[in-house]
Design a protein around this motif. Structure first.
Motif, mmCIF file in Angstrom:
data_model
loop_
_atom_site.group_PDB
_atom_site.id
_atom_site.type_symbol
_atom_site.label_atom_id
_atom_site.label_comp_id
_atom_site.label_asym_id
_atom_site.label_seq_id
_atom_site.Cartn_x
_atom_site.Cartn_y
_atom_site.Cartn_z
ATOM 1 N N UNK A 1 0.854 -1.189 0.000
ATOM 2 C CA UNK A 1 0.000 0.000 0.000
ATOM 3 C C UNK A 1 0.890 1.240 0.000
ATOM 4 N N UNK A 2 1.348 1.647 1.185
ATOM 5 C CA UNK A 2 2.206 2.818 1.277
ATOM 6 C C UNK A 2 3.494 2.632 0.478
ATOM 7 N N UNK A 3 4.041 1.427 0.469
ATOM 8 C CA UNK A 3 5.266 1.171 -0.291
ATOM 9 C C UNK A 3 5.037 1.361 -1.789
ATOM 10 N N UNK A 4 3.825 1.098 -2.273
ATOM 11 C CA UNK A 4 3.522 1.329 -3.682
ATOM 12 C C UNK A 4 3.595 2.818 -3.995
ATOM 13 N N UNK A 5 3.075 3.640 -3.089
ATOM 14 C CA UNK A 5 3.146 5.087 -3.279
ATOM 15 C C UNK A 5 4.605 5.548 -3.323
ATOM 16 N N UNK A 6 5.432 4.993 -2.460
ATOM 17 C CA UNK A 6 6.841 5.366 -2.438
ATOM 18 C C UNK A 6 7.535 4.946 -3.733
ATOM 19 N N UNK A 7 7.178 3.771 -4.253
ATOM 20 C CA UNK A 7 7.774 3.309 -5.506
ATOM 21 C C UNK A 7 7.403 4.235 -6.660
ATOM 22 N N UNK A 8 6.131 4.631 -6.712
ATOM 23 C CA UNK A 8 5.689 5.530 -7.776
ATOM 24 C C UNK A 8 6.436 6.859 -7.711
ATOM 25 N N UNK A 9 6.629 7.364 -6.507
ATOM 26 C CA UNK A 9 7.365 8.618 -6.355
ATOM 27 C C UNK A 9 8.797 8.464 -6.869
ATOM 28 N N UNK A 10 9.405 7.320 -6.622
ATOM 29 C CA UNK A 10 10.760 7.076 -7.118
ATOM 30 C C UNK A 10 10.784 6.962 -8.640
ATOM 31 N N UNK A 11 9.734 6.374 -9.230
ATOM 32 C CA UNK A 11 9.666 6.327 -10.691
ATOM 33 C C UNK A 11 9.580 7.739 -11.265
ATOM 34 N N UNK A 12 8.788 8.556 -10.621
ATOM 35 C CA UNK A 12 8.637 9.932 -11.090
ATOM 36 C C UNK A 12 9.962 10.684 -11.022
ATOM 37 N N UNK A 13 10.664 10.511 -9.893
ATOM 38 C CA UNK A 13 11.906 11.240 -9.675
ATOM 39 C C UNK A 13 13.076 10.650 -10.433
ATOM 40 N N UNK A 14 12.889 9.449 -10.995
ATOM 41 C CA UNK A 14 13.972 8.809 -11.727
ATOM 42 C C UNK A 14 14.998 8.143 -10.842
ATOM 43 N N UNK A 15 14.702 7.988 -9.547
ATOM 44 C CA UNK A 15 15.638 7.340 -8.632
ATOM 45 C C UNK A 15 15.480 5.825 -8.624
ATOM 46 N N UNK A 16 14.431 5.324 -9.295
ATOM 47 C CA UNK A 16 14.227 3.881 -9.428
ATOM 48 C C UNK A 16 13.609 3.623 -10.795
ATOM 49 N N UNK A 17 13.908 2.482 -11.375
ATOM 50 C CA UNK A 17 13.399 2.155 -12.705
ATOM 51 C C UNK A 17 12.118 1.340 -12.592
ATOM 52 N N UNK A 18 11.231 1.553 -13.540
ATOM 53 C CA UNK A 18 9.970 0.813 -13.601
ATOM 54 C C UNK A 18 10.230 -0.542 -14.235
ATOM 55 N N UNK A 19 9.949 -1.615 -13.503
ATOM 56 C CA UNK A 19 10.157 -2.972 -14.021
ATOM 57 C C UNK A 19 9.274 -3.216 -15.238
ATOM 58 N N UNK A 20 9.852 -3.760 -16.293
ATOM 59 C CA UNK A 20 9.085 -4.090 -17.484
ATOM 60 C C UNK A 20 8.797 -2.918 -18.397
ATOM 61 N N UNK A 21 9.431 -1.779 -18.169
ATOM 62 C CA UNK A 21 9.166 -0.593 -18.980
ATOM 63 C C UNK A 21 9.649 -0.808 -20.417
ATOM 64 N N UNK A 22 8.747 -0.596 -21.386
ATOM 65 C CA UNK A 22 9.081 -0.686 -22.808
ATOM 66 C C UNK A 22 9.302 0.704 -23.393
#
Length: 691
Positions: free
Chosen positions: A398-419
């Motif tokens: 739940x909350x960890x999903x929100x944190x992951x999305x924020x990292x995707x936005x900021x570019x500090x983490x990559x989105x798995x499976x991104x084409x």
């Protein structure tokens, strides 16, 4: 006040009988309008969670001064491509709107550190607002000074809310109304209660926005709607409990604290700690059942599975009140007992709403247990209770999903499976990701991304009309607005761009109107307003979901494509086109989102839109027998001609990374076998097939 003073309440000069003693009690001691139906075995006194007291309107006693703060939202241009906020809709406000707040007198010198002896106010089990208000307006310091008192709001006598809510209930076709009153709920009853609440809140908002605001009067449709429903017993999971709440899932989101109360997730509509009394071998003791953590105190929320939660009270973040040690009583005592007993505690995290900088979105993050408790000196220098809560393993993210999305936005983490980071190639100002983490397919069927509908010349448009002359933007209380008149006297959207109810047809402002592009009656014309991703599913092909939370009633997107001339389309070509929107099908009204007359979408001519060659994100929305999105026909003028557009809105609040679906409708019986397809929506109401 226990007696009705009548005319004696304002004695004329020289006639006041000083020997007369009135039986008067402080406002905070008066019983709430309705008592709590919560059943509990506790003998520990606890103020009823539902509350509403008479809002003070004057004359004010010494030390109380009315304060009228103002607020306004920044205008967001609605050019295509869109220039919106990360999510949500930011319409203009041409005039500042006063909101009432009452400054409480100071009883002692701020800055001294001593035990907190402040009494409990009506409004919550723990007696203090843990994080302020959750409505759609900014909060200023002067408003936060008397948070316990400021929530005292009565339903306006100018509006017959009973009639409105009965019309809403009558238009509902979801389930039996009486089943919501059951002590134990389920997913259906929880969803039903929330839909009724949000529908009523939107309707009250629409009515109040059309009024001239009286100084000192606060528009609180969230509290008014909650008051009406609680008085009528429209709530579920009435009995407090330790552990999970039936019908509420980890990751569910809420935009108002009253919603938490209506579904039994967290009973106090202000206090951050909810608790019950439990009998032990010798005595009864309080145990915490849920907490809300949203920045009101010195909480540490950086770790997704660990929460350092601060106790309540002591005014530890106040610059205007006396700073005190927190006291081991009520909610603080309950947390202390739970630390010793090790019972499960529901955690609701308040996260900043990016579409409303002063608002919060409440995310149910699941069950935690207190691992450790201690007392330490806070930033104010006074003692603060601290509790370390650990999330119970095995629960959905739940909350960890929100944190992951924020990292995707900021570019500090990559989105798995991104084409692709943006399959629109810049057509939309907000990128749309293409993701596949289930198989090796790299791309959906080829199409050209387009964000608008295309009408062939052979399709006749509707009758032409003159545009409105509202140069500053259409206002709900302007009877001369032509667009308001076409919408039967009221604008279809409230100030934040949320649709009030489903209509047979909505008229938006067009190119001939004098209003700016930020006009509130141009909701569907600004392009995408949330960050979408097209993703591959295991058994339904490609689908659509959002990185951002979506508020119930919010605009999703338009169905872009090419309008087909139905007289020239062969029957078999329609069946072969998997990316077609057929407005000639039968569509049921979306439960309580239907208008007072139980309206259904009604387009004045047969409309078929094909997105096979040209389309946008709408072409990827799958069918569901229990959808979270509905479609609405919208008429707007362009180049002196009126065109019908098909737009989508959220039925209810939609958490991030939740698939967006709508009901494809029903075809005539003679076509069912020809167009029959297996349905994989996995809904409890799934009919097995769609067409």
């Amino acid at each position: 006040m226990e007696e009705n003073l009548g005319q004696d309440s304002t004695p004329s000069s020289g006639q006041f009988d000083k020997s007369r003693v009135l039986n008067v009690r402080p406002l905070r001691c008066i019983n709430p309008i309705f008592s709590s139906p919560n059943a509990s075995s506790s003998a520990i006194p606890q103020v009823a969670a539902p509350f509403v007291c008479v809002s003070p309107t004057g004359p004010f006693p010494p030390g109380l001064t009315p304060i009228y703060p103002f607020y306004g939202l920044q205008e967001t241009p609605c050019d295509a491509p869109n220039q919106a906020e990360p999510f949500g809709y930011s319409p203009p406000i041409s005039n500042a709107v006063p909101l009432n707040a009452f400054q409480t007198p100071s009883y002692s010198t701020p800055g001294t550190c001593k035990r907190n002896t402040r009494k409990q106010f009506v409004g919550g089990a723990a007696g203090e607002d843990e994080d302020g208000y959750d409505d759609e307006r900014p909060k200023k310091k002067s408003q936060r000074k008397s948070r316990g008192r400021q929530e005292s709001t009565l339903v306006s006598t100018e509006v017959d809310l009973d009639t409105i809510v009965e019309n809403i209930l009558a238009s509902s076709n979801i389930m039996s109304f009486d089943s919501v009153r059951d002590a134990d709920g389920d997913k259906e009853s929880v969803g039903y209660a929330l839909l009724i609440y949000d529908s009523l809140r939107r309707k009250i908002t629409q009515i109040e926005e059309a009024k001239v605001l009286t100084p000192g009067f606060a528009r609180r449709p969230d509290l008014k709607a909650g008051t009406v429903l609680l008085n009528k017993g429209i709530r579920t999971n009435v009995k407090k409990r330790i552990g999970a709440v039936p019908g509420v899932e980890v990751g569910d989101i809420f935009f108002f604290r009253m919603e938490l109360c209506l579904v039994g997730l967290h009973a106090p509509s202000m206090a951050g700690i909810d608790y019950i009394g439990v009998k032990t071998s010798q005595e009864e003791e309080p145990l915490a059942v849920s907490i809300v953590s949203s920045g009101g105190y010195e909480d540490n929320v950086e770790d997704g599975d660990v929460l350092i939660y601060s106790g309540q009270g002591g005014n530890i973040n106040s610059r205007d009140k006396e700073v005190m040690d927190q006291k081991l009583e009520r909610g603080n005592l309950a947390l202390d007992k739970s630390s010793r007993r090790g019972n499960e505690i529901r955690v609701i995290r308040g996260i900043k709403d990016l579409a409303n900088p002063t608002g919060k979105i409440y995310v149910y993050d699941g069950l935690y247990k207190i691992e450790e408790s201690w007392t330490e000196k806070g930033k104010s220098g006074c003692n603060v209770f601290k509790h370390k809560l650990i999330r119970i393993p095995g629960q959905p993210e739940a909350f960890m999903m929100w944190k992951s999305i924020m990292q995707w936005r900021e570019g500090t983490a990559s989105r798995t499976g991104l084409i692709l980071p943006d399959l629109t190639s810049g057509v939309e100002s907000i990128p749309v990701s293409l993701v596949n983490d289930v198989d090796d397919e790299k791309w959906p069927a080829h199409f050209t991304y387009s964000c608008s509908i295309k009408y062939p010349e052979s399709i006749n448009s509707l009758e032409n009309y003159a545009g409105c002359t509202c140069q500053g933007g259409c206002l709900p209380n302007n009877p001369k607005c032509l667009c308001t008149q076409r919408n039967r006297g009221s604008l279809p959207y409230i100030l934040n761009g949320v649709i009030v109810s489903q209509k047979s047809l909505i008229y938006e402002c067009g190119s001939s109107c004098k209003c700016p592009r930020t006009c509130r009656n141009r909701v569907s014309q600004g392009g995408l307003k949330v960050r979408f991703e097209v993703f591959k599913t295991k058994d339904k092909g490609w689908a659509l979901r959002s990185w951002d939370p979506i508020r119930g009633g919010a605009f999703i997107c338009e169905y872009a494509g090419v309008v087909l001339d139905i007289s020239k389309v062969e029957e078999n070509k329609i069946c072969e086109d998997e990316y077609i929107f057929d407005a000639t099908r039968t569509y049921q009204p979306v439960g309580i989102l239907a208008g007072d007359s139980n309206e259904t979408p009604k387009i004045p001519f047969p409309l078929l839109i094909s997105a096979k060659g040209d389309g946008n994100v709408a072409r990827f929305m799958n069918h569901s027998c229990s959808p979270n999105v509905f479609w609405q026909p919208v008429v707007r003028e362009s180049n002196k001609e009126f065109r019908v557009h098909v737009v989508f809105h959220a039925i209810r609040h939609i958490p991030p990374m939740t698939e967006l679906t709508y009901n494809y409708g029903v075809v005539p019986p003679e076509k069912t076998e020809q167009m029959k397809k297996k349905c994989n929506c996995e809904s409890p109401k799934c009919g097995g097939y769609f067409y």
